[in-house]
Motif scaffolding. Structure first.
Motif, PDB file in Angstrom:
ATOM      1  N   ALA B  99       0.817  -1.218   0.000  1.00 38.99           N
ATOM      2  CA  ALA B  99       0.000   0.000   0.000  1.00 38.99           C
ATOM      3  C   ALA B  99       0.848   1.263   0.000  1.00 38.99           C
ATOM      4  N   LYS B 100       2.059   1.199   0.525  1.00 37.56           N
ATOM      5  CA  LYS B 100       2.801   2.445   0.779  1.00 37.56           C
ATOM      6  C   LYS B 100       3.947   2.718  -0.180  1.00 37.56           C
ATOM      7  N   LEU B 101       4.382   1.724  -0.944  1.00 38.29           N
ATOM      8  CA  LEU B 101       5.615   1.932  -1.717  1.00 38.29           C
ATOM      9  C   LEU B 101       5.475   3.029  -2.769  1.00 38.29           C
ATOM     10  N   HIS B 102       4.310   3.132  -3.376  1.00 37.48           N
ATOM     11  CA  HIS B 102       4.115   4.188  -4.368  1.00 37.48           C
ATOM     12  C   HIS B 102       4.233   5.554  -3.711  1.00 37.48           C
ATOM     13  N   PHE B 103       3.628   5.700  -2.569  1.00 36.31           N
ATOM     14  CA  PHE B 103       3.659   6.972  -1.832  1.00 36.31           C
ATOM     15  C   PHE B 103       5.076   7.275  -1.347  1.00 36.31           C
ATOM     16  N   ARG B 104       5.695   6.276  -0.707  1.00 33.97           N
ATOM     17  CA  ARG B 104       7.035   6.492  -0.148  1.00 33.97           C
ATOM     18  C   ARG B 104       8.045   6.875  -1.226  1.00 33.97           C
ATOM     19  N   SER B 105       7.885   6.263  -2.397  1.00 38.29           N
ATOM     20  CA  SER B 105       8.862   6.516  -3.468  1.00 38.29           C
ATOM     21  C   SER B 105       8.446   7.692  -4.347  1.00 38.29           C
ATOM     22  N   ARG B 106       7.416   8.410  -3.948  1.00 33.75           N
ATOM     23  CA  ARG B 106       6.880   9.523  -4.745  1.00 33.75           C
ATOM     24  C   ARG B 106       6.592   9.071  -6.174  1.00 33.75           C
ATOM     25  N   GLY B 107       5.998   7.891  -6.275  1.00 32.05           N
ATOM     26  CA  GLY B 107       5.539   7.407  -7.568  1.00 32.05           C
ATOM     27  C   GLY B 107       6.581   6.685  -8.404  1.00 32.05           C
ATOM     28  N   ARG B 108       7.805   6.555  -7.869  1.00 33.14           N
ATOM     29  CA  ARG B 108       8.852   5.901  -8.670  1.00 33.14           C
ATOM     30  C   ARG B 108       8.674   4.387  -8.704  1.00 33.14           C
ATOM     31  N   VAL B 109       8.084   3.839  -7.642  1.00 33.49           N
ATOM     32  CA  VAL B 109       7.851   2.395  -7.583  1.00 33.49           C
ATOM     33  C   VAL B 109       6.357   2.143  -7.758  1.00 33.49           C
ATOM     34  N   LYS B 110       6.028   1.318  -8.731  1.00 33.11           N
ATOM     35  CA  LYS B 110       4.618   0.986  -8.950  1.00 33.11           C
ATOM     36  C   LYS B 110       4.326  -0.404  -8.399  1.00 33.11           C
ATOM     37  N   MET B 111       3.120  -0.573  -7.905  1.00 35.99           N
ATOM     38  CA  MET B 111       2.726  -1.842  -7.284  1.00 35.99           C
ATOM     39  C   MET B 111       1.471  -2.401  -7.957  1.00 35.99           C
ATOM     40  N   PRO B 112       1.620  -2.835  -9.204  1.00 33.67           N
ATOM     41  CA  PRO B 112       0.423  -3.359  -9.899  1.00 33.67           C
ATOM     42  C   PRO B 112       0.125  -4.798  -9.463  1.00 33.67           C
ATOM     43  N   ILE B 113      -0.288  -4.928  -8.224  1.00 34.48           N
ATOM     44  CA  ILE B 113      -0.545  -6.250  -7.645  1.00 34.48           C
ATOM     45  C   ILE B 113      -2.054  -6.398  -7.416  1.00 34.48           C
ATOM     46  N   VAL B 114      -2.585  -7.553  -7.787  1.00 30.61           N
ATOM     47  CA  VAL B 114      -3.980  -7.866  -7.462  1.00 30.61           C
ATOM     48  C   VAL B 114      -3.974  -8.972  -6.415  1.00 30.61           C
ATOM     49  N   ILE B 115      -4.715  -8.754  -5.352  1.00 36.26           N
ATOM     50  CA  ILE B 115      -4.822  -9.746  -4.285  1.00 36.26           C
ATOM     51  C   ILE B 115      -6.237 -10.305  -4.315  1.00 36.26           C
ATOM     52  N   ARG B 116      -6.376 -11.506  -4.821  1.00 36.01           N
ATOM     53  CA  ARG B 116      -7.702 -12.131  -4.919  1.00 36.01           C
ATOM     54  C   ARG B 116      -8.041 -12.827  -3.607  1.00 36.01           C
ATOM     55  N   ILE B 117      -9.185 -12.514  -3.067  1.00 30.52           N
ATOM     56  CA  ILE B 117      -9.605 -13.150  -1.817  1.00 30.52           C
ATOM     57  C   ILE B 117     -11.050 -13.641  -1.942  1.00 30.52           C
ATOM     58  N   PRO B 118     -11.256 -14.973  -1.949  1.00 29.23           N
ATOM     59  CA  PRO B 118     -12.628 -15.470  -1.821  1.00 29.23           C
ATOM     60  C   PRO B 118     -13.118 -15.128  -0.414  1.00 29.23           C
ATOM     61  N   PHE B 119     -14.287 -14.479  -0.318  1.00 28.89           N
ATOM     62  CA  PHE B 119     -14.693 -14.000   1.002  1.00 28.89           C
ATOM     63  C   PHE B 119     -16.149 -14.315   1.292  1.00 28.89           C
ATOM     64  N   GLY B 120     -16.474 -14.214   2.567  1.00 29.94           N
ATOM     65  CA  GLY B 120     -17.849 -14.370   3.004  1.00 29.94           C
ATOM     66  C   GLY B 120     -18.202 -15.810   3.357  1.00 29.94           C
ATOM     67  N   GLY B 121     -19.379 -15.945   3.951  1.00 27.92           N
ATOM     68  CA  GLY B 121     -19.788 -17.258   4.455  1.00 27.92           C
ATOM     69  C   GLY B 121     -20.806 -17.934   3.562  1.00 27.92           C
ATOM     70  N   GLY B 122     -21.513 -18.866   4.209  1.00 25.56           N
ATOM     71  CA  GLY B 122     -22.627 -19.496   3.505  1.00 25.56           C
ATOM     72  C   GLY B 122     -22.290 -20.786   2.803  1.00 25.56           C
ATOM     73  N   ILE B 123     -21.073 -21.319   3.007  1.00 28.16           N
ATOM     74  CA  ILE B 123     -20.755 -22.589   2.349  1.00 28.16           C
ATOM     75  C   ILE B 123     -20.537 -23.714   3.354  1.00 28.16           C
ATOM     76  N   GLY B 124     -20.914 -23.480   4.599  1.00 25.06           N
ATOM     77  CA  GLY B 124     -20.800 -24.546   5.588  1.00 25.06           C
ATOM     78  C   GLY B 124     -19.371 -24.912   5.951  1.00 25.06           C
ATOM     79  N   ALA B 125     -18.493 -23.936   5.913  1.00 22.25           N
ATOM     80  CA  ALA B 125     -17.071 -24.222   6.122  1.00 22.25           C
ATOM     81  C   ALA B 125     -16.702 -24.177   7.603  1.00 22.25           C
ATOM     82  N   VAL B 126     -15.507 -24.682   7.903  1.00 27.12           N
ATOM     83  CA  VAL B 126     -14.986 -24.565   9.263  1.00 27.12           C
ATOM     84  C   VAL B 126     -14.471 -23.142   9.479  1.00 27.12           C
ATOM     85  N   GLU B 127     -14.078 -22.852  10.709  1.00 26.11           N
ATOM     86  CA  GLU B 127     -13.698 -21.470  11.036  1.00 26.11           C
ATOM     87  C   GLU B 127     -12.531 -20.980  10.172  1.00 26.11           C
ATOM     88  N   HIS B 128     -12.431 -19.675  10.054  1.00 28.37           N
ATOM     89  CA  HIS B 128     -11.432 -18.965   9.239  1.00 28.37           C
ATOM     90  C   HIS B 128     -11.692 -19.072   7.732  1.00 28.37           C
TER      91      HIS B 128
END
Lengths: 435, 324
Positions: B99-128
């Motif tokens: 989250a911070k590298l672009h800001f810290r580097s004043r835009g010199r470092v780009k972070m084109p990263i996508v973090i995919r997270i399956p989220f939410g409940g409703g599938i009868g899963a165990v905790e977490h």
């Protein structure tokens, strides 16, 4: 070329045997007590079942660096032979190292003085670690990439970063004034050990770019990750070891073991010499005299070359000592004894090079004076530049959060600007620090 | 026109992005040969190779930390976090570095990263395996956060996220992975950072995202039979928020209900409620109400249907808003 072609990485496999030898040199106090194994009835356990007696084997420090310490220049300035590594460059190179060491120390003392005078908020001194940084920094080639902690001012010097740019972070005017991509020297990383993963990922990128193991010395590249003894307890550092190992990433893990993580001694981080951990991750670990610039250069050059050739990671433990405080906010008299400091003063990384140069007639007092004068001139530039570093504008903070400012941030920026300008007769940039 | 599931939509979007740009790489646990525990990356390693679809060691901080280095080298990593509750080991790398590298580097470092997270409940899963951690990331400057709710958005939004030079946390509603819709690739997608009116209405505005969009649409259909006209807006982007369509709807109906699975306190509903009261104060006929998870850890799955907001709880809030 520096590399001794004789160095044998397979000797690493024999590390286990040397553990026992090393332990014999440990002071009794450094060997933690291991509880006896109680034998339950009906089960037979031999004395050897759990391997060697851990109470004898494990110990965090070896007296004087231990039997595996790689040294090519003694504290007295005598060059010595090592069975696996040698420094094969000439005295001209050593003169260059000497200048690097002096300049780096001068940067450090000037920055410390600036902090004491209130011009820097804080400073992380590298005093005592100049050889570890210059030796490793000069082993890098242009195409290599370095990931520092916040103390690698000497490596920054080797990468050509203007020392003035190091001060911005500590003065509070920026968060790193250099271009990490262009300088191939990442911004300082303050979260301990986080950069070891960045280094490994960058090295994996090099693999994918086909710049590893091609045999072209101008093309093949590697990464060096700096961290300290305290960082070896971090999950990220251990994860980076695993990643680098299983992907055979071209990265050198360069650990400056300066014996102290703020107030915590190395014994609080490890019961085994750090370099011996590497084997457990599946790559070689070496301990080099971190105050010996020649040995650090030779070992790091070999390790980087190994990485560039596609032979994977190496762990280099530069065995050194933090002569100053952790930072200018720290008070080491509360937790360590002055005898240690006196002991390590005798191993000063600069004095031994100076002794070598003068004893062998490579340089005279005039030369040393000229280097000192150059360092003074640089210090003047540094001080003047520091005092002239402009404060950022409060309104600039919105600009680089994202590639393009978002509409939401534009609104906040405009509201902030309107608020600041509501103070009659005051410049907006002065309002951020109003009482 | 083909009918695809939401999971297939992400899969096809990933494939399209990888075909378009050789710098796009996928990394995560079990994403290679297995194709991910939800098969979202199915077939990608076979077609793009092990260098571009990387089965990583089991360490989430390592996934994100190495992604930072790969991004610095010019790659565009798409990191899969296997389940919502497993993202926390990577939290430091995401918040302090990504989250911070672009800001810290004043835009010199780009972070084109996508973090995919399956989220939410409703599938009868165990905790977490059923959590909704989106507010942690929406609260973090330097990140952008989006959530898809349907197969067509999944297909386009993942590609748009990969195209972005900013780091994006991409939430996928795991219990909707098997929902189907027709994909017509000739229809141009909406912009990534836009909310969308999914159903127009006049009486009450319901704001939702991810898995709760379907629930809210079902609630709106049920309410219509009773003569209540609900407008449903899919937020799609959680950070930055696309507020203008939301304000326009709030001004029209004067009544707003926010729905999410995440615990109510300091969830997205809190921010939306504050912003709507700031901007639409004189238009409101009732306070903004929130239908959300309770301020408890996610419960054992046998009672998750009681815990999760459903059609009835949405309509209960709609009724309370109308009766205010």
């Amino acid at each position: 070329m520096v590399l001794s072609q004789r160095h044998k990485w397979e000797t690493i496999g024999a590390v286990h045997a040397t553990l026992v030898d090393g332990a014999a040199r440990l002071p009794p106090s450094a060997v933690p007590a291991i509880p006896c194994i109680r034998r339950p009835k009906g089960a037979r356990v031999t004395d050897a079942a759990f391997g060697p007696d851990l109470g004898e084997v494990f110990g965090p420090s070896h007296e004087g660096g231990g039997p595996d310490l790689i040294q090519l220049l003694t504290p007295e300035g005598e060059r010595i032979e090592h069975s696996e590594f040698s420094f094969d460059l000439g005295d001209e190179q050593i003169l260059g190292f000497y200048r690097d060491l002096v300049m780096t120390r001068r940067i450090d003392t000037e920055a410390t003085a600036l902090q004491r005078q209130g011009e820097l908020g804080i400073w992380a001194s590298l005093l005592g670690q100049e050889a570890a940084q210059i030796g490793s920094g000069r082993a890098l080639r242009d195409q290599d990439f370095a990931f520092p902690t916040y103390r690698e001012h000497g490596v920054a010097w080797c990468r050509g970063v203007d020392p003035l740019h190091l001060l911005g972070l500590f003065r509070g005017v920026d968060q790193g004034g250099w271009d990490p991509i262009a300088d191939k020297f990442n911004l300082y990383t303050i979260v301990i050990g986080a950069q070891a993963l960045h280094a490994t990922g960058y090295a994996m990128g090099m693999q994918r770019d086909g710049v590893v193991g091609t045999g072209d010395p101008d093309r093949d590249a590697a990464v060096i990750a700096y961290f300290g003894d305290g960082a070896t307890s971090q999950g990220d550092v251990n994860e980076s070891f695993i990643w680098a190992s299983v992907f055979n990433a071209p990265v050198v893990f360069f650990c400056q073991n300066n014996q102290w993580a703020i107030s915590e001694p190395i014994e609080r981080q490890s019961r085994i010499p750090l370099y011996q951990r590497a084997l457990g991750f599946g790559f070689p670990g070496l301990r080099v005299d971190g105050n010996d610039v020649l040995a650090v250069y030779a070992v790091t050059t070999a390790a980087l070359q190994r990485a560039r050739e596609g032979s994977g990671p190496t762990f280099v433990e530069a065995y050194t000592y933090r002569m100053g405080a952790h930072t200018t906010s720290d008070d080491p008299t509360k937790y360590r004894v002055s005898e240690d400091l006196e002991h390590w003063k005798l191993k000063d990384p600069i004095e031994r090079v100076k002794a070598y140069l003068s004893r062998n007639g490579v340089a005279d007092d005039d030369h040393f004076a000229a280097v000192e004068a150059e360092a003074e001139e640089m210090a003047v530039h540094l001080r003047k530049g520091c005092l002239e570093l402009p404060d950022p504008s409060p309104l600039d903070i919105f600009d680089q959060v994202y590639e393009e400012i978002t509409p939401e941030l534009q609104v906040q920026q405009a509201q902030f600007a309107a608020y600041l300008s509501s103070f009659e007769g005051a410049h907006a940039s002065e309002q951020g620090a109003r009482p | 026109m083909t009918a695809i599931t939401l999971g297939k939509g992400v899969n096809m979007g990933l494939r399209a992005a990888m075909e378009k740009d050789p710098k796009v790489i996928i990394m995560g646990e079990d994403v290679g040969k297995l194709g991910g525990v939800f098969r979202v990356t199915d077939g990608l390693q076979k077609d793009f190779g092990e260098d571009r679809v990387i089965d990583t060691p089991l360490a989430e901080s390592g996934i994100l930390g190495t992604a930072v280095g790969l991004a610095m080298r010019g790659y565009r990593p798409v990191c899969e976090i296997q389940f919502d509750g497993f993202v926390y080991p990577a939290y430091d790398q995401i918040v302090s570095q990504v989250a911070k590298l672009h800001f810290r580097s004043r835009g010199r470092v780009k972070m084109p990263i996508v973090i995919r997270i399956p989220f939410g409940g409703g599938i009868g899963a165990v905790e977490h395996h059923s959590e909704s951690p989106e507010a942690y990331f929406a609260h973090t400057a330097g990140l952008k956060v989006v959530a898809c709710s349907n197969p067509v958005d999944a297909y386009w939004m993942i590609q748009q996220s990969i195209d972005s030079d900013d780091p994006i946390v991409f939430f996928e509603p795991k219990r909707r992975y098997w929902e189907k819709a027709e994909l017509d690739e000739s229809v141009a997608p909406d912009g990534l950072f836009t909310s969308r009116v999914m159903r127009e209405g006049d009486d009450v505005t319901v704001l939702a995202y991810g898995p709760m969009v379907k629930t809210s649409l079902e609630a709106a259909a049920a309410a219509a039979e009773e003569g209540t006209s609900i407008e449903v807006i899919d937020l799609r982007t959680l950070s930055p928020l696309d507020l203008h369509p939301i304000f326009a709807s709030a001004r029209k109906t004067g009544r707003v209900v926010v729905v999410h699975e995440a615990p109510v306190t300091l969830g997205l509903g809190s921010e939306l409620s504050a912003r709507i009261s700031e901007e639409c104060f004189y238009f409101l006929e009732a306070p903004v109400l929130r239908v959300a998870g309770f301020d408890t850890p996610y419960p054992p799955s046998r009672i998750e249907e009681e815990y999760l907001p459903d059609l009835d709880r949405v309509l209960d809030a709609v009724d309370r808003s109308l009766e205010y």
